[in-house]
Design a protein around this motif. Structure first.
Motif, PDB file in Angstrom:
ATOM      1  N   ALA A 153       0.839  -1.205   0.000  1.00  0.00           N
ATOM      2  CA  ALA A 153       0.000   0.000   0.000  1.00  0.00           C
ATOM      3  C   ALA A 153       0.872   1.251   0.000  1.00  0.00           C
ATOM      4  O   ALA A 153       0.611   2.203  -0.750  1.00  0.00           O
ATOM      5  CB  ALA A 153      -0.932  -0.011   1.209  1.00  0.00           C
ATOM      6  N   GLN A 154       1.914   1.232   0.809  1.00  0.00           N
ATOM      7  CA  GLN A 154       2.804   2.394   0.873  1.00  0.00           C
ATOM      8  C   GLN A 154       3.599   2.535  -0.435  1.00  0.00           C
ATOM      9  O   GLN A 154       3.728   3.623  -0.969  1.00  0.00           O
ATOM     10  CB  GLN A 154       3.757   2.254   2.057  1.00  0.00           C
ATOM     11  N   GLU A 155       4.111   1.442  -0.944  1.00  0.00           N
ATOM     12  CA  GLU A 155       4.927   1.461  -2.152  1.00  0.00           C
ATOM     13  C   GLU A 155       4.139   1.948  -3.374  1.00  0.00           C
ATOM     14  O   GLU A 155       4.645   2.706  -4.190  1.00  0.00           O
ATOM     15  CB  GLU A 155       5.467   0.054  -2.418  1.00  0.00           C
ATOM     16  N   TYR A 156       2.889   1.517  -3.505  1.00  0.00           N
ATOM     17  CA  TYR A 156       2.083   1.867  -4.669  1.00  0.00           C
ATOM     18  C   TYR A 156       1.186   3.086  -4.439  1.00  0.00           C
ATOM     19  O   TYR A 156       0.440   3.487  -5.320  1.00  0.00           O
ATOM     20  CB  TYR A 156       1.206   0.677  -5.089  1.00  0.00           C
ATOM     21  N   SER A 157       1.242   3.653  -3.245  1.00  0.00           N
ATOM     22  CA  SER A 157       0.400   4.806  -2.876  1.00  0.00           C
ATOM     23  C   SER A 157      -1.084   4.487  -2.996  1.00  0.00           C
ATOM     24  O   SER A 157      -1.880   5.254  -3.533  1.00  0.00           O
ATOM     25  CB  SER A 157       0.745   6.033  -3.725  1.00  0.00           C
ATOM     26  N   TYR A 158      -1.450   3.283  -2.528  1.00  0.00           N
ATOM     27  CA  TYR A 158      -2.849   2.863  -2.468  1.00  0.00           C
ATOM     28  C   TYR A 158      -3.228   2.673  -1.015  1.00  0.00           C
ATOM     29  O   TYR A 158      -2.373   2.508  -0.150  1.00  0.00           O
ATOM     30  CB  TYR A 158      -3.053   1.515  -3.181  1.00  0.00           C
ATOM     31  N   SER A 159      -4.523   2.635  -0.759  1.00  0.00           N
ATOM     32  CA  SER A 159      -4.977   2.284   0.580  1.00  0.00           C
ATOM     33  C   SER A 159      -4.822   0.772   0.752  1.00  0.00           C
ATOM     34  O   SER A 159      -4.737   0.030  -0.222  1.00  0.00           O
ATOM     35  CB  SER A 159      -6.443   2.686   0.776  1.00  0.00           C
ATOM     36  N   VAL A 160      -4.800   0.325   2.006  1.00  0.00           N
ATOM     37  CA  VAL A 160      -4.700  -1.102   2.294  1.00  0.00           C
ATOM     38  C   VAL A 160      -5.888  -1.837   1.684  1.00  0.00           C
ATOM     39  O   VAL A 160      -5.737  -2.921   1.090  1.00  0.00           O
ATOM     40  CB  VAL A 160      -4.599  -1.338   3.823  1.00  0.00           C
ATOM     41  N   ALA A 161      -7.075  -1.222   1.762  1.00  0.00           N
ATOM     42  CA  ALA A 161      -8.279  -1.849   1.208  1.00  0.00           C
ATOM     43  C   ALA A 161      -8.159  -2.034  -0.310  1.00  0.00           C
ATOM     44  O   ALA A 161      -8.559  -3.070  -0.851  1.00  0.00           O
ATOM     45  CB  ALA A 161      -9.506  -1.012   1.538  1.00  0.00           C
ATOM     46  N   THR A 162      -7.581  -1.047  -0.998  1.00  0.00           N
ATOM     47  CA  THR A 162      -7.404  -1.143  -2.445  1.00  0.00           C
ATOM     48  C   THR A 162      -6.424  -2.266  -2.791  1.00  0.00           C
ATOM     49  O   THR A 162      -6.640  -3.033  -3.732  1.00  0.00           O
ATOM     50  CB  THR A 162      -6.911   0.198  -3.032  1.00  0.00           C
ATOM     51  N   VAL A 163      -5.353  -2.387  -2.006  1.00  0.00           N
ATOM     52  CA  VAL A 163      -4.382  -3.455  -2.249  1.00  0.00           C
ATOM     53  C   VAL A 163      -5.052  -4.814  -2.067  1.00  0.00           C
ATOM     54  O   VAL A 163      -4.880  -5.713  -2.896  1.00  0.00           O
ATOM     55  CB  VAL A 163      -3.138  -3.306  -1.340  1.00  0.00           C
ATOM     56  N   TYR A 164      -5.835  -4.975  -0.984  1.00  0.00           N
ATOM     57  CA  TYR A 164      -6.556  -6.241  -0.773  1.00  0.00           C
ATOM     58  C   TYR A 164      -7.494  -6.538  -1.944  1.00  0.00           C
ATOM     59  O   TYR A 164      -7.563  -7.660  -2.440  1.00  0.00           O
ATOM     60  CB  TYR A 164      -7.364  -6.205   0.532  1.00  0.00           C
ATOM     61  N   ARG A 165      -8.205  -5.519  -2.422  1.00  0.00           N
ATOM     62  CA  ARG A 165      -9.144  -5.699  -3.529  1.00  0.00           C
ATOM     63  C   ARG A 165      -8.404  -6.117  -4.802  1.00  0.00           C
ATOM     64  O   ARG A 165      -8.828  -7.047  -5.506  1.00  0.00           O
ATOM     65  CB  ARG A 165      -9.923  -4.410  -3.772  1.00  0.00           C
ATOM     66  N   LEU A 166      -7.275  -5.458  -5.101  1.00  0.00           N
ATOM     67  CA  LEU A 166      -6.511  -5.799  -6.303  1.00  0.00           C
ATOM     68  C   LEU A 166      -5.880  -7.191  -6.191  1.00  0.00           C
ATOM     69  O   LEU A 166      -5.824  -7.931  -7.176  1.00  0.00           O
ATOM     70  CB  LEU A 166      -5.444  -4.737  -6.568  1.00  0.00           C
ATOM     71  N   LEU A 167      -5.426  -7.547  -4.982  1.00  0.00           N
ATOM     72  CA  LEU A 167      -4.872  -8.891  -4.789  1.00  0.00           C
ATOM     73  C   LEU A 167      -5.963  -9.939  -5.004  1.00  0.00           C
ATOM     74  O   LEU A 167      -5.738 -10.972  -5.627  1.00  0.00           O
ATOM     75  CB  LEU A 167      -4.255  -9.026  -3.401  1.00  0.00           C
ATOM     76  N   HIS A 168      -7.150  -9.660  -4.470  1.00  0.00           N
ATOM     77  CA  HIS A 168      -8.279 -10.570  -4.661  1.00  0.00           C
ATOM     78  C   HIS A 168      -8.617 -10.691  -6.152  1.00  0.00           C
ATOM     79  O   HIS A 168      -8.867 -11.787  -6.667  1.00  0.00           O
ATOM     80  CB  HIS A 168      -9.483 -10.092  -3.846  1.00  0.00           C
ATOM     81  N   GLN A 169      -8.627  -9.555  -6.849  1.00  0.00           N
ATOM     82  CA  GLN A 169      -8.923  -9.529  -8.293  1.00  0.00           C
ATOM     83  C   GLN A 169      -7.915 -10.377  -9.070  1.00  0.00           C
ATOM     84  O   GLN A 169      -8.276 -11.028 -10.050  1.00  0.00           O
ATOM     85  CB  GLN A 169      -8.862  -8.079  -8.795  1.00  0.00           C
ATOM     86  N   ALA A 170      -6.666 -10.408  -8.626  1.00  0.00           N
ATOM     87  CA  ALA A 170      -5.626 -11.183  -9.307  1.00  0.00           C
ATOM     88  C   ALA A 170      -5.638 -12.649  -8.896  1.00  0.00           C
ATOM     89  O   ALA A 170      -4.813 -13.432  -9.346  1.00  0.00           O
ATOM     90  CB  ALA A 170      -4.257 -10.578  -9.021  1.00  0.00           C
ATOM     91  N   GLY A 171      -6.573 -13.035  -8.024  1.00  0.00           N
ATOM     92  CA  GLY A 171      -6.679 -14.427  -7.596  1.00  0.00           C
ATOM     93  C   GLY A 171      -5.577 -14.856  -6.640  1.00  0.00           C
ATOM     94  O   GLY A 171      -5.180 -16.024  -6.629  1.00  0.00           O
ATOM     95  N   THR A 172      -5.094 -13.928  -5.848  1.00  0.00           N
ATOM     96  CA  THR A 172      -3.994 -14.205  -4.923  1.00  0.00           C
ATOM     97  C   THR A 172      -4.481 -15.023  -3.738  1.00  0.00           C
ATOM     98  O   THR A 172      -5.510 -14.713  -3.132  1.00  0.00           O
ATOM     99  CB  THR A 172      -3.388 -12.880  -4.391  1.00  0.00           C
ATOM    100  N   ARG A 173      -3.727 -16.059  -3.405  1.00  0.00           N
ATOM    101  CA  ARG A 173      -4.027 -16.825  -2.194  1.00  0.00           C
ATOM    102  C   ARG A 173      -3.364 -16.091  -1.040  1.00  0.00           C
ATOM    103  O   ARG A 173      -2.147 -15.906  -1.020  1.00  0.00           O
ATOM    104  CB  ARG A 173      -3.471 -18.238  -2.326  1.00  0.00           C
ATOM    105  N   MET A 174      -4.185 -15.667  -0.110  1.00  0.00           N
ATOM    106  CA  MET A 174      -3.691 -14.827   0.987  1.00  0.00           C
ATOM    107  C   MET A 174      -3.046 -15.672   2.080  1.00  0.00           C
ATOM    108  O   MET A 174      -3.481 -16.784   2.353  1.00  0.00           O
ATOM    109  CB  MET A 174      -4.826 -13.978   1.569  1.00  0.00           C
ATOM    110  N   ARG A 175      -2.017 -15.096   2.692  1.00  0.00           N
ATOM    111  CA  ARG A 175      -1.367 -15.744   3.832  1.00  0.00           C
ATOM    112  C   ARG A 175      -2.253 -15.557   5.061  1.00  0.00           C
ATOM    113  O   ARG A 175      -3.026 -14.600   5.139  1.00  0.00           O
ATOM    114  CB  ARG A 175       0.006 -15.094   4.092  1.00  0.00           C
ATOM    115  N   PRO A 176      -2.107 -16.449   6.057  1.00  0.00           N
ATOM    116  CA  PRO A 176      -2.893 -16.254   7.278  1.00  0.00           C
ATOM    117  C   PRO A 176      -2.472 -14.977   7.979  1.00  0.00           C
ATOM    118  O   PRO A 176      -1.313 -14.591   7.936  1.00  0.00           O
ATOM    119  CB  PRO A 176      -2.577 -17.482   8.137  1.00  0.00           C
TER     120      PRO A 176
END
Length: 190
Positions: A153-176
């Protein structure tokens, strides 16, 4: 005292309608003919009319004077902007230093086809979606390499929520998720 007759110079009589027509058809404007001949604007127009001159519009004069190769290059460039980047006619006009109508004419000269507003909106939406997908895949690669969501989020200047949404959109398997701080024993109550 006797009033003076209107002054007519021999030079102005020497400027024949045919001579004016020849200069005009070679690309001179009426204003330029006025300056060169010393005649009034109306007199130049009347003499051109008397010579049977077919008058041009200002854009026809500009087109006539423009370097044909430079015009073709500009038209091809505008077509590329229009078709590959989704530029609007207003954006093309700004890029070419033309009016919207002039930009449209150049686009058509280059073989382009004018889109409807809806087609432009769909094209731009598809381009934004492709860019978002590219960013999402980049985030996924960085996340799978070990970066955390707050770091991304800091590196790309996005909010944490936006990063989670984009990761979800890319089909990322999230770590616990980890809980930070002291461990809490649910059985102990203060």
């Amino acid at each position: 005292m006797k009033p003076h007759p209107p002054a007519t110079s021999d030079a102005s009589k020497a400027v024949t309608p045919q001579a004016l027509r020849k200069q005009y058809e070679a690309g001179a404007t009426v204003d330029e003919l006025v300056t060169v001949s010393g005649l009034s604007y109306g007199t130049v127009l009347n003499r051109l009319h008397d010579a049977g001159t077919v008058m041009r519009t200002s854009w026809q004069t500009r087109r006539m004077r423009q370097n044909p190769q430079a015009r073709r290059r500009l038209a091809a460039h505008l077509r590329t902007l229009y078709e590959q980047r989704g530029a609007t006619l207003t954006e093309l006009a700004a890029a070419a230093g033309e009016t919207r109508r002039g930009a449209r004419r150049l686009l058509i000269e280059a073989g382009g086809t004018v889109r409807t507003t809806q087609q432009t909106q769909r094209m731009r939406a598809a381009a934004r979606a492709a860019e978002r997908n590219k960013v999402a895949l980049s985030l996924r690669a960085r996340y799978e390499a070990g970066a955390t969501v707050p770091e991304l989020a800091q590196e790309y200047s996005y909010s944490v929520a936006t990063v989670y949404r984009l990761l979800h959109q890319a089909g990322t398997r999230m770590r616990p998720q980890h809980t930070h701080g002291p461990a809490h024993d649910p059985r102990k109550r203060p």
